[in-house]
Structures are given as C-alpha cells and as structure tokens.
Design a protein around this motif. Structure first.
Motif, mmCIF file in Angstrom:
data_model
loop_
_atom_site.group_PDB
_atom_site.id
_atom_site.type_symbol
_atom_site.label_atom_id
_atom_site.label_comp_id
_atom_site.label_asym_id
_atom_site.label_seq_id
_atom_site.Cartn_x
_atom_site.Cartn_y
_atom_site.Cartn_z
ATOM 1 N N ARG A 119 33.848 -29.594 -27.330
ATOM 2 C CA ARG A 119 33.176 -28.356 -26.913
ATOM 3 C C ARG A 119 32.652 -27.553 -28.095
ATOM 4 N NH1 ARG A 119 35.160 -26.021 -21.117
ATOM 5 N NH2 ARG A 119 35.366 -28.031 -20.095
ATOM 6 N N GLU A 120 32.345 -28.248 -29.172
ATOM 7 C CA GLU A 120 31.644 -27.546 -30.236
ATOM 8 C C GLU A 120 30.461 -28.362 -30.741
ATOM 9 O OE1 GLU A 120 34.157 -27.395 -34.038
ATOM 10 O OE2 GLU A 120 35.685 -27.261 -32.491
ATOM 11 N N SER A 161 29.438 -15.431 -16.031
ATOM 12 C CA SER A 161 29.097 -14.513 -17.115
ATOM 13 C C SER A 161 28.107 -15.181 -18.067
ATOM 14 C CB SER A 161 30.389 -14.132 -17.863
ATOM 15 O OG SER A 161 30.138 -14.059 -19.249
ATOM 16 N N GLN A 172 17.951 -25.933 -23.751
ATOM 17 C CA GLN A 172 17.885 -25.411 -25.125
ATOM 18 C C GLN A 172 17.748 -26.554 -26.120
ATOM 19 O OE1 GLN A 172 21.250 -23.108 -26.357
ATOM 20 N NE2 GLN A 172 20.123 -22.053 -27.955
ATOM 21 N N ARG A 200 24.061 -19.866 -31.224
ATOM 22 C CA ARG A 200 24.121 -20.520 -29.923
ATOM 23 C C ARG A 200 25.239 -19.918 -29.067
ATOM 24 N NH1 ARG A 200 24.286 -25.815 -32.139
ATOM 25 N NH2 ARG A 200 22.198 -25.741 -33.000
ATOM 26 N N SER A 228 35.376 -14.319 -26.009
ATOM 27 C CA SER A 228 34.426 -13.438 -25.322
ATOM 28 C C SER A 228 34.878 -13.066 -23.916
ATOM 29 C CB SER A 228 33.040 -14.071 -25.277
ATOM 30 O OG SER A 228 33.039 -15.204 -24.451
ATOM 31 N N ASP A 231 28.056 -15.095 -21.115
ATOM 32 C CA ASP A 231 28.729 -15.575 -22.329
ATOM 33 C C ASP A 231 29.442 -16.907 -22.137
ATOM 34 O OD1 ASP A 231 27.971 -13.536 -24.018
ATOM 35 O OD2 ASP A 231 29.575 -12.218 -23.314
ATOM 36 N N MET A 232 29.475 -17.378 -20.899
ATOM 37 C CA MET A 232 30.129 -18.675 -20.651
ATOM 38 C C MET A 232 29.249 -19.802 -21.165
ATOM 39 S SD MET A 232 31.465 -18.584 -16.782
ATOM 40 C CE MET A 232 32.672 -17.389 -16.234
ATOM 41 N N ARG A 238 23.553 -17.638 -20.779
ATOM 42 C CA ARG A 238 22.539 -16.597 -20.959
ATOM 43 C C ARG A 238 21.128 -17.169 -20.892
ATOM 44 N NH1 ARG A 238 24.744 -17.206 -26.323
ATOM 45 N NH2 ARG A 238 26.448 -15.829 -25.737
ATOM 46 N N LYS A 245 37.838 -22.782 -25.020
ATOM 47 C CA LYS A 245 38.281 -23.191 -26.358
ATOM 48 C C LYS A 245 37.626 -22.292 -27.396
ATOM 49 C CE LYS A 245 36.527 -25.774 -29.405
ATOM 50 N NZ LYS A 245 36.979 -26.816 -30.256
ATOM 51 N N GLN A 268 27.465 -26.556 -25.803
ATOM 52 C CA GLN A 268 27.037 -25.401 -26.587
ATOM 53 C C GLN A 268 25.945 -24.600 -25.877
ATOM 54 O OE1 GLN A 268 28.046 -24.822 -30.445
ATOM 55 N NE2 GLN A 268 29.624 -25.283 -28.956
ATOM 56 N N HIS A 316 24.683 -22.057 -23.399
ATOM 57 C CA HIS A 316 25.342 -20.916 -22.773
ATOM 58 C C HIS A 316 24.545 -20.403 -21.588
ATOM 59 C CE1 HIS A 316 28.177 -21.226 -25.984
ATOM 60 N NE2 HIS A 316 28.878 -20.211 -25.501
ATOM 61 N N GLU A 342 32.000 -24.229 -19.185
ATOM 62 C CA GLU A 342 32.927 -23.222 -18.658
ATOM 63 C C GLU A 342 32.502 -22.807 -17.260
ATOM 64 O OE1 GLU A 342 34.561 -21.506 -22.944
ATOM 65 O OE2 GLU A 342 32.856 -20.531 -21.985
ATOM 66 N N LYS A 372 17.972 -28.862 -29.362
ATOM 67 C CA LYS A 372 18.998 -29.206 -30.347
ATOM 68 C C LYS A 372 20.365 -28.628 -29.997
ATOM 69 C CE LYS A 372 15.788 -29.483 -34.185
ATOM 70 N NZ LYS A 372 15.521 -29.038 -35.530
ATOM 71 N N THR A 373 20.733 -28.729 -28.741
ATOM 72 C CA THR A 373 21.987 -28.152 -28.276
ATOM 73 C C THR A 373 22.635 -29.094 -27.272
ATOM 74 O OG1 THR A 373 20.977 -25.984 -28.509
ATOM 75 C CG2 THR A 373 22.991 -26.095 -27.207
ATOM 76 N N HIS A 411 37.184 -16.490 -19.254
ATOM 77 C CA HIS A 411 36.665 -17.828 -18.956
ATOM 78 C C HIS A 411 36.781 -18.775 -20.147
ATOM 79 C CE1 HIS A 411 33.411 -15.389 -20.740
ATOM 80 N NE2 HIS A 411 33.333 -16.460 -21.500
ATOM 81 N N THR A 469 35.840 -21.777 -31.246
ATOM 82 C CA THR A 469 35.042 -22.539 -32.190
ATOM 83 C C THR A 469 35.250 -22.010 -33.585
ATOM 84 O OG1 THR A 469 33.444 -22.953 -30.478
ATOM 85 C CG2 THR A 469 32.731 -23.335 -32.730
#
Lengths: 224, 245, 637
Positions: free
Chosen positions: B59-60, B28, B78, C383, C273, B30-31, B89, C279, B85, B87, B35, B80-81, C276, C281
C-alpha cells in the motif's frame, strides 16, 4: 527458436517488409508522376518499363513475395494478439493508441483489396474490357496508358475507389512508419515525437501525391 | 461522498464472472482507493456477504501487488500511480466506477479482482538476471559505470512487475515488462556478457506464456505506474537485432 | 537458563574468520541430498535461498505474496550501509560496528555486529555484480550519502528505491535457481506451523492461499526469514500482509522469542488522516539530510506554516542535539516529536504532526537539486496528502516501522531449536534496542548471502539427509492442529470483523506499548489484550470457507496470533525496568528526559520461552558482554 517465430523477430519481419513496400511506393510514385509530362511522359515510361521483361518480372515476383510476407505476418500477429486478449473491459479507454494503430489490420486489408483492384484495373485490365492498352496505341504506336488513366479517373466511381484505398494507405502508414522505427530499434525518447511527425508527413505526402492524379483528371485539368 | 461501484465478481478460475453493483457510502476524500474498498468489504462481511477479493500488500506503491482496472484504465485515472496510492479526492460524489481485474490470456483470473501473474516470474526466470554466484566478485568500484548508464539502468529497473502494461495492452503483450528488465541489465557492463542470450530467452518465454506481440500502441507506457518509457522496447528490439550477429 | 550465544573466542576482528575455519563442511556431492526450507523471500530469504541453491542444496522457498519479488524489503527507500570508506571520511569496519552497537543502545551482541560490519563491504560488491543500479558519480564511481545516527557518508543508494533494487537483485538470483531447478518456489503459500521431530526443526505446514489446501513439507533444516511483527500495532509502515505467525508458531513450538518489546518507531512518516487509515507510509529518513524539523513555539498555533516567522519556530532537534541536529537517531527523533506534540505544539489535523521543512535547502541548493534527490518522495507525499512539499513544509509523525526483537539465535543464526535458523528482521538481530537507518537491508543480506551458507553446513554435516519424511506422525498432528484452528475460526460467525479487532488491539498497543511505556500503562495493556483476545474467539466473523481463496481467513489467523503475541510484548516491556533505544520507560529517564539505561541489571537479551496458553512465559537471559566498546551514555548532543 526460429527468428520469425520470436515475438520480436516477427515484428522485425513486418517492419522490414513494410519498409520495402514503402520504398516501392516512392518508386511507383516517380513512375506515376510522368503523367504530368503528358502522353509522351507516361507512355514512354510504360513502354520502357515493359521492354525489359526479365527485369519487370523479377521485380514483380520479389514485390509479390514481400507483399505476401507482410500480409502473412500481419494476419498472424493480429490473430495471436486477439488470442492473447480474449476478453476486453466493460469500459475501454485508449490513452496512447491511435485510430491508426488500432485499425492496422483493417486498413491493411483494405489496401490489399485495393491493390488487387488496382492490378485488375491497370495491369491486367480486366475491369474495363472496352479499353485495352495493347489495342489502343498512341500516335507513336505505344500502348496508350495515358488515355487509359485519364478515361478511368474521369469516372467518379473509380476515383472514389482510389481515394478510399489511398486514405487507408495513409492511415496505415501514419502508424506504420513510426512503428517500424521503433521495431528496428532506431527509436528513443528524443526521436519518438520526431518519428511520429515524420511518419505523418510521409503518409500525408504520399496520399496527396498519389491522389493528385485522379484529382487533376476529375477536375479536368488533365485531359485526354 | 457516495459512490456507485460495478465490481467484477468471479468465484474461482473456472467460474463465469460478472459485474455486480455495490454502493459505497460516506467515503472520505483522504481515503485511498483500497481503503474505500475496505469500507465496502467491512460492510459486506457484516451483512453476511462475501467480501471482494483483491490483491494488495505494501500500500505504498512499490510491491506491485495491487492490480485493478478502474474505469478502463489499469491503476485508475491518476498518472504514474498505483491503485493503492490513488486517493478518493480524484473522484466526485455520485461517481460510477467500474472495477475489473487485469485481463489477458496469460493472466487467468483466480478470484474476483485477483489474477495469476506467475507468467511474469517465469519470464525473469528465463534470463532476467546476471548469472553471478554469491561471493568471488570484484570490488564494487572495479566496475566503472557512467552516471548516464547507471541512470538509464535505474530508469528501467524501477519496474514493479505489477503487470499493468499487459492489462493495458490491446494485444496482452508483456513487452514493456520484458524490455524494462532487458534494458536495465543491458545498460550495465556487468550485464552485457549475457545480453544476447537474455533477450532471446526472455522474449521466447513471453511467447510461450501466451502474451501477445507488441504492435506499438504504447498503451503500456500510459498505464505504467512507474512511468517506464516505451523507448526501452526500442532498446530491447536493438538488443534482439544485435543478438542475431 | 543462561543462554549461550556460541560466540567464538579470540579478538573480535578474527572471530568470524576463525569460526569459519572451525565450521564443518558438506561435500559438494552430498549437498544435493539435503533439502532446506526457506520461509519468506525478502532480502534475507531470497538471498539465502539463492546462495544455498547455488551451493547445491535443494531449496523449498515459500512466500504469501503472489511473487517472491513483492516481499516488504522492497519498500525500503533510503539505502544500505557499508564500511567501504570510499569517500575517505574516516570510516572503517570498527566504526560501523561501533556506530551500530551504540545506535542499538548497547543491547546487541558485539560479535554479531562486528561480523555484520565486516561482511557489509562484500554485500555492496555482490549487489553491484548482480546489476543493482546504485547511484554513481560523474566519474562512474559509487556514490554515498549520509544517514541518521552516523557522522559520515557510508550509505549506498539506488534513488529512493534501494530496498527494491536490492530485493530485485536477490529475487533475480533466486529466479535463476528456480530456472535451474534448484529452488522450488511456492508463492501464495503461508506457513502456519513448524514441525519438530526429536527436538529438531524438520518441516513446516502450509496453507495454499488459492485452493485452501493444507499440506506439509519436510526438510533437513528450516530457515525463517519472515520479517518483523510491526503490524501488531495495526497501523505501521509494514505491508498489510506482514505478520508474526511464522515466528510465533515457532515460539509456541519451543523457540525462544528475544526482546519482543524492542520496536522501532520511525520519525518520518505521513501522519494519520482518519479512522479509515489502513497503513502508514514512511518517507525516507534521507529527507532529514536536507529538511529541517520544527514546530511552532506557541501552543495551538494554527497559522499557515509559511506565515510563522523564523523566531516563532522551534527547530527542536537542532536545539536539543546540536552536533547531530536533524540527523539524530530514529528513537530520539521520534520521541522528541511525541514530546512536542504532547505539549500541544503539534501541527495538522489532530495535532499529531511536525513540520519537515525544505525551504532552506531549496534556497541553498535550488529546487532542481532537491527534486533530483527526493523527487519521488515529494511525489509520493503529494499523492497521499494532496500537498506540494516544495511550497508547504511536509507534515510528518512517527510510526512503527521495524522490530528489533525476534526469535533468539546464536552466532550461527540457529535458534535454540536445532535446525531452525532465523534470518533478517525475524531474528532478534544485530540491532539491539534500536536500529540505525540503512542497516536493515545490510543485515538481511549479510545473513542470507554471507552467514547462513557457512553456518548451516555445520548443522547439516551433523545430520543424515532426508531422515524425516512428511509421513512422520508429527506432520500429521501438526496438520490436524492447523485444520482444527481454521475450522474454529470459521465456525465462530460473530458480529465483529477481523479488522475491528485488529484496530482495537492496535490502539491499545500504540497507547500503552508504543513510544513511551509505563508500568501502569503496560498493566492496562496486559488486562486489555486478553479481553480483546477472548472477545475475538467469541465474536469474530470470518466469512466463506477454508477451501478457497479467503483473505478474511488469512487475516483472522494472523490477528489471532498478534492477539497472543501482543501480550508477550507487554510482558517483556514491563519486565525491562530501564529505558534503552526504542524501549522507553517513563519511570526511567534522565532529568532532561533522555533514556536512562540500567547496565547493571538489564545488560542482557531477554529470551522468552512458551510454557502453555495459560501459563506465563519463562524468561531466559543471555548476558551481553562488551569487550571492545565501553558502555557509555548514548549521547547525540
């Protein structure tokens, strides 16, 4: 730890020697540009220069040491860096590095080879035994440097060697100049783009200025 | 979306590793990237295969644990990621993705995508601190710090110690990491006292750990998930020069 | 058994000073003969390890991450409280103490909280001296902001990364001691058992996560600084590796677990969301300073938020709690969000979300100011969700964030097992039934920098150094137990992954032991948890071996402990027939839906003792005596 063993110390040594070599390029260019005054210009300059052997030799030895140090550190740093990154990635991507920054060692070695040729060519004059300046004097009895240069650059092969050497030098300086600003700590976020531009301008200027001599000779603007 | 992955697999430190191909199905957008790997791993486990080992924790985007080179770029495409973080998409159906560990002599691979980054800890241990004991310090407002200096210190202090700078550097240099800590502490009056010793000790430790030298490619800045600027390397250089006098 | 918190006598503002006078000291020459084991390197662990090593003790420090700097304290964003009263807005030690006790819904130990407020001022000074780049104003003085649950500005911050900067300060202090040889650091090493010799904690058994080797370490005292157990819910804002294993293993060795049902649900997290999701945030609560929380007035309003006119919006926090508004404490804000979503007015996919809107603040202050204040949070939000919060309101939903419960400790932070000290989130803490924003960092550092260095000496002075070595039979036995358990996990070779079980457990916990709990629900949980646990031990699949880096095996061990611990939580929640702070029992509420505390019957700390795998745990009580504050209904209206 000794200054020159420290990772930053080594870089500063590279920068300072690089800066001095850059300064020499300007001095040398001023000397060269006397060719535009015709035989009287450059021949007078050459004779004047060689009339003071202690000064010339001191200068040569100092330059030789600086050059040797620059090469020594350049090779040492490159070998250390290769060791520090033994494996690359399956896919490699460069975002901020430039052709110029990635090829420093190669452009440096080409410049070294070129300098050796240049010395053999114009200083020791072993590549052209048929025209030795000490045997070919001008009308005032000075070694005819002007004629030597013009005769050389009329040959496309030699001009090509010079063009390759000078292009490498330009590429080397494009990264080298802004890099030296960073290494001696003069850089900051505001100056960074200015230094990059400044480095590029100087590198291109030196290329154009130095290359102008073989170009004007080859195109027949300057004749013996 | 479905993806085609090439992942670095290496049993342990002494084994020879290689890229292996895996498929990821029904991903997906959104993963997060991790993930997506979780999904692949769950399938591998159920198929009786060994899952892909990778470092991750918060994971943040702040702990600095995740460390993967995605299509040749540490932390992926991406800016600065961090990987955690990033994703999905940002990828398209059918994309081929190469996932490799950080590579540098000072970061030996432990397993698959996990590397040993303890060298960074040892750089900090060599001097990345102010030698203050607990207790017996002046009031917080007794040390005035201009907003500009406090902001500069904070800009540098943001480093999460992930090592992406080393992974991105063609020379395997830890200069940006070291410079961030040197600059953070050197920007503050409390940190000035030991500034000279600190910069020397930390850069020497960097050499001892087998990191390369900085030759100003600035790839580190592009890879840094916290956007730490190479101008801090210039600051480190300044500090080093000052330290000589 | 009635537990004795060993609270010193005397007026509350003199207790700590007097107590310190009475504590025994270890002379400097003897300190180097003692070894202290510190497990965990977050704010509490790193600060304790560094401070103890500075005093001259030998410290063995352990963390499961690859570096001490990565402990989850690093993720705290908003700030740290201290009663400095720099802004001259009426703060004092007493007021911070009072706010914390009230915020904790009168379920914390008064004396501990007062001490916390007292040392809060030292923490700021200490951190500044370490070089923590706190925000400064233009004159160069420390800047403050306000935070949920307080009506004044006492929160110090370093952009949105306060936890990170405080942790790096402590990590650097720790690194300095590693360099000096006073701390031996063991990263990628997980504690799997506590070793007790003659009733005193004398060591731990650990697994080297790289080689899989099981080994034992002995010491003269053990400090557990291993954080909270929020991951029992599977989805939480905790790091993936956060676990209950260290404290739960100590519990199984006899340490009392206090108030396990007190968990905090943080109101401002990014909504789930999909399945899957690994965690959640958190977005700093400081966002509530300028953001306004709302949902549509109408049920099932699917219009774009910017198309919903002002009069059709329900700013429910401002409506219900006019004096605190959007800054109402965490438990209250979280429950209010759940309420409106349960009414069907939630927004976003699945309907579990509320808006946090910055449009007014942007109009009032300009986008630049908002960007300056929260820029990194807005970036983070974009992000993850792909949405621009400068243009569209953020969507937020509560998520498990912090656990107030933990191992029971006395005033000295010593558990009921002699020599076992518990610091930071791992202890049952100073936060009662609910923790105020920016107080976790304060507590972790207070315990590590300013409490344990004094109180541990009192214990050590009464023990002979290095009396127990790892060749003691207790160590051997403990190592064998650990190895047997690993072997068992690897031998099951079932069909479901560790994550499958963890997810399943999480759903049960969130549904029945989450934000609103009922007797009926808790009983369902108490039935379901053992079922899941049983299936786990029959049907889990753990690939690989024990003699290598095996992340599934690590997870399996942690989830196995969660599966036991979850039951304890539910038991505690079921027994506490009242609503207080983060513990909300639907049977006990005011007519307007507010929490209804029962001070008559439940004004105590519930400390549970392990009695065996098949036996119910035994409840011990520590009565809470309030001499300096009046028990009042906690109103934020």
């Amino acid at each position: 730890m000794r200054f020159v063993e420290n990772p930053v110390g080594k870089k500063i040594a590279m920068s300072v020697t690089g800066f001095l070599l850059l300064a020499f390029l300007f001095i040398h260019l001023i000397g060269n540009s006397t060719i535009y005054l015709g035989p009287d210009g450059i021949n007078t300059y050459a004779k004047g220069l060689h009339s003071l052997p202690p000064v010339v030799w001191t200068f040569r030895i100092v330059m030789l040491i600086i050059f040797a140090l620059h090469i020594y550190f350049g090779i040492k740093v490159t070998l250390e860096n290769r060791q520090a990154k033994p494996n690359g990635y399956a896919i490699s991507k460069n975002i901020n590095s430039t052709l110029s920054s990635r090829t420093m060692i190669w452009t440096g070695l080409i410049v070294l080879a070129f300098v050796v040729y240049h010395l053999l060519h114009f200083t020791l004059q072993v590549t052209q035994p048929h025209f030795i300046t000490s045997k070919n004097l001008d009308y005032l009895g000075r070694p005819d440097v002007f004629k030597m240069i013009v005769l050389s650059f009329q040959r496309i092969g030699i001009t090509l060697i010079y063009a390759i050497g000078l292009l490498s030098l330009m590429l080397h300086l494009t990264h080298g100049i802004q890099s030296l600003m960073q290494t001696v700590g003069l850089n900051n976020e505001r100056f960074m783009p200015k230094f990059r531009l400044f480095g590029l301008i100087i590198a291109v200027f030196l290329l154009v200025a130095y290359l102008s001599i073989p170009t004007v000779v080859l195109t027949g603007v300057l004749k013996a | 979306m479905d993806l085609n992955l090439y992942v670095w697999r290496q049993k342990d430190k002494d084994s020879q590793g290689r890229l292996e191909q895996y498929k990821a199905y029904d991903i997906s957008p959104d993963m997060s990237f991790l993930e997506m790997l979780d999904v692949v791993n769950e399938r591998l486990i159920k198929e009786g295969k060994e899952p892909i080992a990778f470092d991750h924790d918060c994971r943040e985007g702040i702990c600095g644990m995740c460390s993967q080179v995605i299509n040749g770029v540490p932390h992926g495409p991406q800016e600065k990621t961090t990987v955690c973080q990033l994703h999905m998409r940002h990828f398209k159906d059918g994309d081929t993705i190469y996932i490799e560990p950080w590579r540098a002599r000072a970061f030996p691979v432990i397993k698959d995508l996990i590397v040993d980054r303890s060298a960074l800890d040892r750089i900090i241990q060599a001097g990345g601190y102010i030698s203050v004991h607990t207790g017996g310090v002046p009031d917080g407002n007794a040390i005035l710090i201009s907003k500009k200096d406090a902001d500069t210190a904070m800009d540098a202090a943001q480093c999460i110690g992930c090592g992406a700078c080393v992974a991105a550097c063609p020379n395997g240099s830890a200069m940006l990491f070291t410079a961030a800590k040197v600059s953070h502490l050197a920007s503050l009056p409390q940190g000035r006292v030991e500034a000279a010793k600190r910069v020397c000790m930390m850069t020497e430790q960097m050499l001892k750990e087998g990191f390369g030298n900085c030759s100003n490619h600035y790839e580190c800045e592009a890879a840094c998930p916290k956007g730490i600027k190479v101008s801090f390397i210039a600051k480190l250089n300044r500090e080093f020069i000052k330290a000589q006098f | 058994m009635i537990l004795d918190g060993k609270i010193p006598s005397g007026p509350i503002n003199e207790k700590w000073d007097r107590h310190r006078q009475n504590l025994k000291l270890v002379n400097p020459a003897n300190k180097r003969k003692y070894t202290i084991i510190v497990v965990g390197t977050g704010l509490a662990g790193a600060s304790a390890a560094a401070s103890l090593a500075e005093l001259g003790y030998n410290v063995e420090a352990f963390c499961y991450q690859d570096s001490a700097r990565r402990a989850h304290s690093i993720a705290a964003q908003g700030g740290i409280n201290a009663a400095k009263n720099y802004p001259n807005d009426g703060d004092s030690i007493y007021r911070l103490f009072y706010d914390t006790v009230k915020g904790g819904d009168f379920r914390a130990r008064e004396a501990n909280v007062y001490r916390l407020a007292q040392v809060s001022v030292n923490i700021i000074d200490q951190c500044v001296a370490q070089g923590v780049p706190f925000a400064r104003d233009y004159a160069g003085y420390l800047d403050n902001r306000s935070f949920g649950g307080a009506q004044l500005s006492r929160t110090f911050y370093a952009r949105g990364q306060t936890g990170q900067q405080l942790l790096l300060g402590a990590y650097q202090a720790l690194s300095r001691q590693v360099y000096l040889g006073k701390i031996r650091m063991h990263p990628r090493t997980e504690m799997l058992d506590l070793v007790i010799v003659d009733g005193e904690a004398k060591g731990i058994v650990v697994r080297d996560l790289v080689t899989g080797e099981i080994s034992a370490y002995s010491g003269d005292a053990v400090c557990l600084c291993t954080g909270g157990y929020g991951n029992v819910f599977y989805l939480s804002t905790n790091a993936m590796g956060c676990n209950v294993t260290a404290t739960y293993r100590a519990y199984k060795k006899g340490a009392f677990f206090a108030n396990p049902c007190f968990t905090q649900i943080h109101p401002t997290c990014i909504p789930v969301s999909g399945e899957h999701q690994s965690k959640l945030t958190l977005m700093s609560e400081s966002l509530r300073n300028d953001g306004r929380v709302w949902v549509p007035l109408k049920k099932g309003d699917t219009r774009h938020p910017n198309d919903i006119p002002e009069e059709e919006r329900d700013y429910y926090l401002e409506r219900k709690y006019p004096s605190f508004g959007n800054l109402a404490p965490r438990d209250i804000s979280s429950r209010a969000a759940k309420e409106v979503c349960d009414e069907g007015r939630g927004v976003g996919p699945g309907g579990y979300g509320v808006y946090l809107d910055f449009a007014d603040a942007i109009k009032r202050l300009g986008e630049d100011v908002i960007r300056q204040r929260y820029g990194n949070l807005f970036e983070m939000y974009e992000r993850i969700t792909g949405e621009d919060a400068y243009k569209v309101p953020m969507r937020i939903y509560p998520a498990v964030h912090y656990t107030m419960g933990g191992l029971w400790v006395d005033y000295n932070l010593e558990s009921n097992i002699r020599g076992l000290f518990v610091l930071g989130e791992a202890n049952f803490s100073d936060h009662g039934a609910n923790r105020l924003g920016a107080s976790a960092l304060m507590q972790g550092l207070a315990d590590g920098y300013f409490v344990i260095p004094y109180t541990i000496a009192d214990y050590l002075a009464q023990t002979k150094p290095a009396a127990v070595k790892v060749d003691h039979p207790e160590f051997k036995k403990s190592m064998e137990d650990v190895q047997a358990r690993i072997k068992r996990l690897l031998s099951i070779k079932g069909k479901k992954t560790v994550n499958d079980f963890h997810r399943e457990l999480g759903k049960v916990m969130w549904e029945y032991v989450g934000m609103a709990r009922s007797k009926e629900g808790l009983n369902i949980a108490l039935k379901r948890i053992p079922e899941i646990r049983e299936e786990f031990w029959q049907n889990v699949i753990v690939p690989g071996s024990g003699n290598e880096l095996n992340q599934e095996l690590e997870k399996a061990g942690r989830v196995a402990d969660f599966l036991e611990f979850a039951e304890l939580m539910a038991i505690d929640a079921l027994h506490r027939e009242e609503s207080c702070g983060g513990h909300f029992r639907v049977e006990h509420q005011m007519p307007d839906g507010e929490a209804k505390r029962d001070d008559e019957n439940f004004c105590y700390v519930a400390a549970w003792q392990y009695k065996g795998d098949d036996k119910a745990p035994e409840l011990h009580k520590e009565p809470l005596v309030f001499e300096n504050v009046k028990l009042a209904i906690r109103s934020y209206k």
